[in-house]
Scaffold this active site. Structure first.
Site, PDB file in Angstrom:
ATOM      1  N   SER A  27      -3.765  14.066  -9.377  1.00 51.61           N
ATOM      2  CA  SER A  27      -2.832  13.206  -8.652  1.00 51.61           C
ATOM      3  C   SER A  27      -1.551  13.949  -8.288  1.00 51.61           C
ATOM      4  CB  SER A  27      -2.486  11.960  -9.485  1.00 51.61           C
ATOM      5  OG  SER A  27      -1.963  12.339 -10.746  1.00 51.61           O
ATOM      6  N   ASN A 114       0.417   7.296 -20.378  1.00 49.58           N
ATOM      7  CA  ASN A 114       0.268   5.907 -19.933  1.00 49.58           C
ATOM      8  C   ASN A 114       1.614   5.190 -19.846  1.00 49.58           C
ATOM      9  OD1 ASN A 114      -2.375   6.610 -20.032  1.00 49.58           O
ATOM     10  ND2 ASN A 114      -2.887   5.364 -21.825  1.00 49.58           N
ATOM     11  N   THR A 159       8.700 -22.707  22.343  1.00 49.34           N
ATOM     12  CA  THR A 159       7.706 -23.079  21.332  1.00 49.34           C
ATOM     13  C   THR A 159       6.364 -22.899  22.029  1.00 49.34           C
ATOM     14  OG1 THR A 159       7.672 -25.399  21.983  1.00 49.34           O
ATOM     15  CG2 THR A 159       9.246 -24.792  20.252  1.00 49.34           C
ATOM     16  N   HIS A 160       5.361 -22.496  21.299  1.00 48.50           N
ATOM     17  CA  HIS A 160       4.041 -22.203  21.892  1.00 48.50           C
ATOM     18  C   HIS A 160       4.147 -21.146  22.997  1.00 48.50           C
ATOM     19  CE1 HIS A 160       2.729 -26.040  19.994  1.00 48.50           C
ATOM     20  NE2 HIS A 160       3.927 -26.438  20.368  1.00 48.50           N
ATOM     21  N   SER A 281       4.060   7.387  30.886  1.00 45.17           N
ATOM     22  CA  SER A 281       2.613   7.523  30.926  1.00 45.17           C
ATOM     23  C   SER A 281       2.273   8.850  31.591  1.00 45.17           C
ATOM     24  CB  SER A 281       2.008   6.373  31.728  1.00 45.17           C
ATOM     25  OG  SER A 281       0.727   6.733  32.199  1.00 45.17           O
ATOM     26  N   LYS A 287       5.640   3.935  34.667  1.00 48.31           N
ATOM     27  CA  LYS A 287       5.639   3.249  33.376  1.00 48.31           C
ATOM     28  C   LYS A 287       6.736   3.706  32.425  1.00 48.31           C
ATOM     29  CE  LYS A 287       2.250   1.687  31.406  1.00 48.31           C
ATOM     30  NZ  LYS A 287       1.262   0.723  31.000  1.00 48.31           N
ATOM     31  N   ASN A 289       7.077   2.783  28.486  1.00 55.14           N
ATOM     32  CA  ASN A 289       6.348   2.027  27.462  1.00 55.14           C
ATOM     33  C   ASN A 289       7.176   1.803  26.200  1.00 55.14           C
ATOM     34  OD1 ASN A 289       4.041   1.923  29.070  1.00 55.14           O
ATOM     35  ND2 ASN A 289       3.384   3.936  28.349  1.00 55.14           N
ATOM     36  N   GLU A 294       6.075  -1.073  19.652  1.00 52.08           N
ATOM     37  CA  GLU A 294       4.638  -1.236  19.373  1.00 52.08           C
ATOM     38  C   GLU A 294       4.257  -0.631  18.028  1.00 52.08           C
ATOM     39  OE1 GLU A 294       2.103  -0.730  23.293  1.00 52.08           O
ATOM     40  OE2 GLU A 294       3.843   0.567  23.333  1.00 52.08           O
ATOM     41  N   TYR A 321      -4.616   0.632 -20.076  1.00 58.80           N
ATOM     42  CA  TYR A 321      -4.624   1.586 -18.974  1.00 58.80           C
ATOM     43  C   TYR A 321      -6.058   1.962 -18.600  1.00 58.80           C
ATOM     44  CZ  TYR A 321      -3.978   5.738 -16.141  1.00 58.80           C
ATOM     45  OH  TYR A 321      -4.026   6.634 -15.111  1.00 58.80           O
ATOM     46  N   GLN A 326      -4.312   4.972 -11.321  1.00 58.18           N
ATOM     47  CA  GLN A 326      -3.713   6.109 -10.621  1.00 58.18           C
ATOM     48  C   GLN A 326      -3.670   5.845  -9.108  1.00 58.18           C
ATOM     49  OE1 GLN A 326      -4.477  10.216 -11.978  1.00 58.18           O
ATOM     50  NE2 GLN A 326      -5.557  10.510 -10.056  1.00 58.18           N
ATOM     51  N   LYS A 329      -0.331   4.656  -6.683  1.00 53.19           N
ATOM     52  CA  LYS A 329       0.832   5.390  -6.165  1.00 53.19           C
ATOM     53  C   LYS A 329       0.843   5.566  -4.649  1.00 53.19           C
ATOM     54  CE  LYS A 329       0.312   7.863  -9.823  1.00 53.19           C
ATOM     55  NZ  LYS A 329       0.066   6.715 -10.746  1.00 53.19           N
TER      56      LYS A 329
HETATM   57  N1  ARG Z   1      -1.920  10.560 -13.400  1.00 56.41           N
HETATM   58  C1  ARG Z   1      -2.104   9.389 -14.178  1.00 56.41           C
HETATM   59  C2  ARG Z   1      -1.846   8.151 -13.338  1.00 56.41           C
HETATM   60  O1  ARG Z   1      -1.271   8.286 -12.341  1.00 56.41           O
HETATM   61  C3  ARG Z   1      -1.155   9.387 -15.340  1.00 56.41           C
HETATM   62  C4  ARG Z   1      -1.673   8.653 -16.506  1.00 56.41           C
HETATM   63  C5  ARG Z   1      -2.865   9.327 -17.004  1.00 56.41           C
HETATM   64  N2  ARG Z   1      -3.316   8.768 -18.239  1.00 56.41           N
HETATM   65  C6  ARG Z   1      -4.517   9.080 -18.730  1.00 56.41           C
HETATM   66  N3  ARG Z   1      -4.822   8.545 -19.845  1.00 56.41           N
HETATM   67  N4  ARG Z   1      -5.353   9.874 -18.116  1.00 56.41           N
HETATM   68  O2  ARG Z   1      -2.226   7.063 -13.685  1.00 56.41           O
END
Ligand code: ARG
Length: 460
Positions: A27, A114, A159-160, A281, A287, A289, A294, A321, A326, A329
């Protein structure tokens, strides 16, 4: 850099991790950006360990100094993140150990990745949410300035998407200030729960060592400790909440974006978008745009996607956990980045939008948008509203047949529909009067718009 680093958990393994597994499970390619929070958390943790006599002051000092060195290496781009070290936590810890030797290995006492990742994500979101709140305030100010300037600019209200009643542009714009106000409140409310310290939950069950979680929380300026250690490591509500609020904010900005797209069409011609914020364009020379508007509208999809992704990842996960988590993120990072870029560019573009007042006012005057005013006029003469509605409906039908507007009809023609109509009716049948007289609280009159601008300015 740090070539001698081994995986911190390598002890019980005989075989090397398969390369494809390293690539699949790492990660650090995305969680590296948590480094300032990871280090901040580690510094506080080391202080707490020393205060509790779990490590010595001297050990804590050496750990903290090395962590600070690592921070400046990362900051200056000298630090090389290694995928085989999985994540941001192990990259930093391995670098620490290679800098100061076995003492570095004491940092991870009474801690687990964790609770560490839960901490990092909360610290990150706490900082980002504060920043986003500031950006929303900035955008609100932009809307307020425009609303002030256009308190008396008349446009059709819809409205509408059918012309309904004349309104003031200032009033229309203030609607967005209100939406953003609620968004800010929601963020601040979520921030209160984000601001909870999970560290000390360790892997899931707490620790046999004499830690002081409240002290760590104080060092990191958290409002409270996430008490139940099993909840502390498995909770991602705070991120789901953030994403749901992000989704609502995107919903709101998509509506002004859509209006800008519509208003900038030849058909509406209510606004001219700044050249610097539009594109041409490659084939049609005429044009211009509204790409920025958008894309603001289009980027809503990824933020909704982030919300659904995290809800789905978390659904039915057994405590506590799980590595699934993971996956929290990237959606969170992407939503934060998207939100900031969208709010930022909207705040840049809006002040440069040119509103075509003449066209807006003319459009507001056409199409029987004063019918309600005629009905309310009749109510003023004592007619029940339902009857007034009926009479006015017939007047409108008559005007349509003659291809005339209401104010084009003569008094005789109008009186044929109701003897209650007098010459003063013509005072009512102008759009200027129509907006001026809607002076009820939160109504569209220029005076009320100015009052609301003042109120909202103070609230900011
Ligand atoms: N990279 C892990 C995550 O984002 C960190 C926690 C990992 N914990 C584990 N027991 N492997 O969740």
């Amino acid at each position: 850099m740090y070539p001698d680093m081994k995986k911190p958990w390598a002890g019980r393994f005989k075989e090397e991790t398969a390369r494809c597994v390293e690539e699949f499970t790492e990660s650090v390619s995305f969680d590296w950006r948590l480094w300032p929070y990871d280090i901040e958390g580690s510094v506080a943790h080391a202080r707490m360990l020393a205060r509790q006599g779990i490590i010595s002051r001297d050990e804590a000092d050496r750990i903290i100094t090395a962590l600070q060195e690592i921070a400046s290496e990362i900051e200056s781009g000298k630090f090389r993140f290694r995928r085989d070290l999985e994540d941001i936590h192990m990259n930093i810890e391995a670098a620490l150990i290679s800098k100061i030797g076995p003492v570095g290995g004491k940092l991870h006492t009474a801690r687990s990745r964790n609770d560490q990742i839960a901490l990092d994500l909360r610290l990150y979101l706490r900082a980002e949410v504060r920043g986003i709140v500031r950006m929303i305030k900035g955008l609100q100010r932009v809307f307020l300035r425009l609303a002030q300037r256009h308190a008396g600019t008349i446009m059709p209200g819809y409205t509408h998407l059918q012309r309904a009643q004349p309104v003031t542009l200032g009033h229309h714009l203030l609607a967005y200030v209100e939406m953003l106000q609620r968004d800010k409140e929601r963020l601040l409310d979520a921030l209160d729960r984000i601001n909870t310290m999970p560290l000390g939950a360790c892997a899931l069950a707490g620790t046999t060592l004499p830690i002081d979680r409240a002290y760590t929380a104080r060092l990191l300026k958290f409002k409270r400790v996430a008490v139940n250690s099993m909840d502390a490591v498995s909770d991602r509500d705070f991120a789901v909440e953030f994403l749901s609020i992000a989704a609502i904010i995107m919903l709101h900005v998509s509506r002004i974006a859509e209006e800008l797209v519509l208003w900038s069409t030849e058909e509406f011609s209510f606004v001219e978008l700044p050249d610097a914020f539009t594109t041409g364009s490659s084939i049609m020379p005429q044009k211009k745009n509204p790409d920025v508007a958008e894309l603001i509208r289009g980027k809503v999809g990824r933020v909704y996607g982030a919300l659904v992704a995290l809800l789905t990842t978390m659904k039915a996960l057994p405590l506590t956990y799980n590595r699934d988590m993971q996956e929290d993120k990237q959606p969170v990072f992407d939503a934060v980045d998207t939100l900031k870029s969208v709010i930022g560019i909207l705040a840049e573009m809006l002040p440069k939008v040119r509103f075509n007042k003449k066209r807006m006012t003319e459009t507001a005057a056409a199409g029987y948008s004063l019918a309600t005013d005629l009905a309310e006029y009749l109510v003023g003469k004592g007619l029940p509203f339902r009857d007034a509605h009926e009479v006015t409906g017939r007047v409108v039908g008559y005007a349509i047949e003659r291809n005339a507007e209401l104010h084009d009809l003569t008094l005789d023609e109008l009186q044929a529909f109701s003897p209650l109509i007098g010459p003063d009716v013509f005072d009512v049948l102008t759009i200027e009067k129509a907006v001026e007289r809607r002076n009820s609280m939160g109504g569209t009159s220029p005076d009320e718009v100015r009052r609301q601008v003042d109120r909202l300015r103070k609230a900011l």
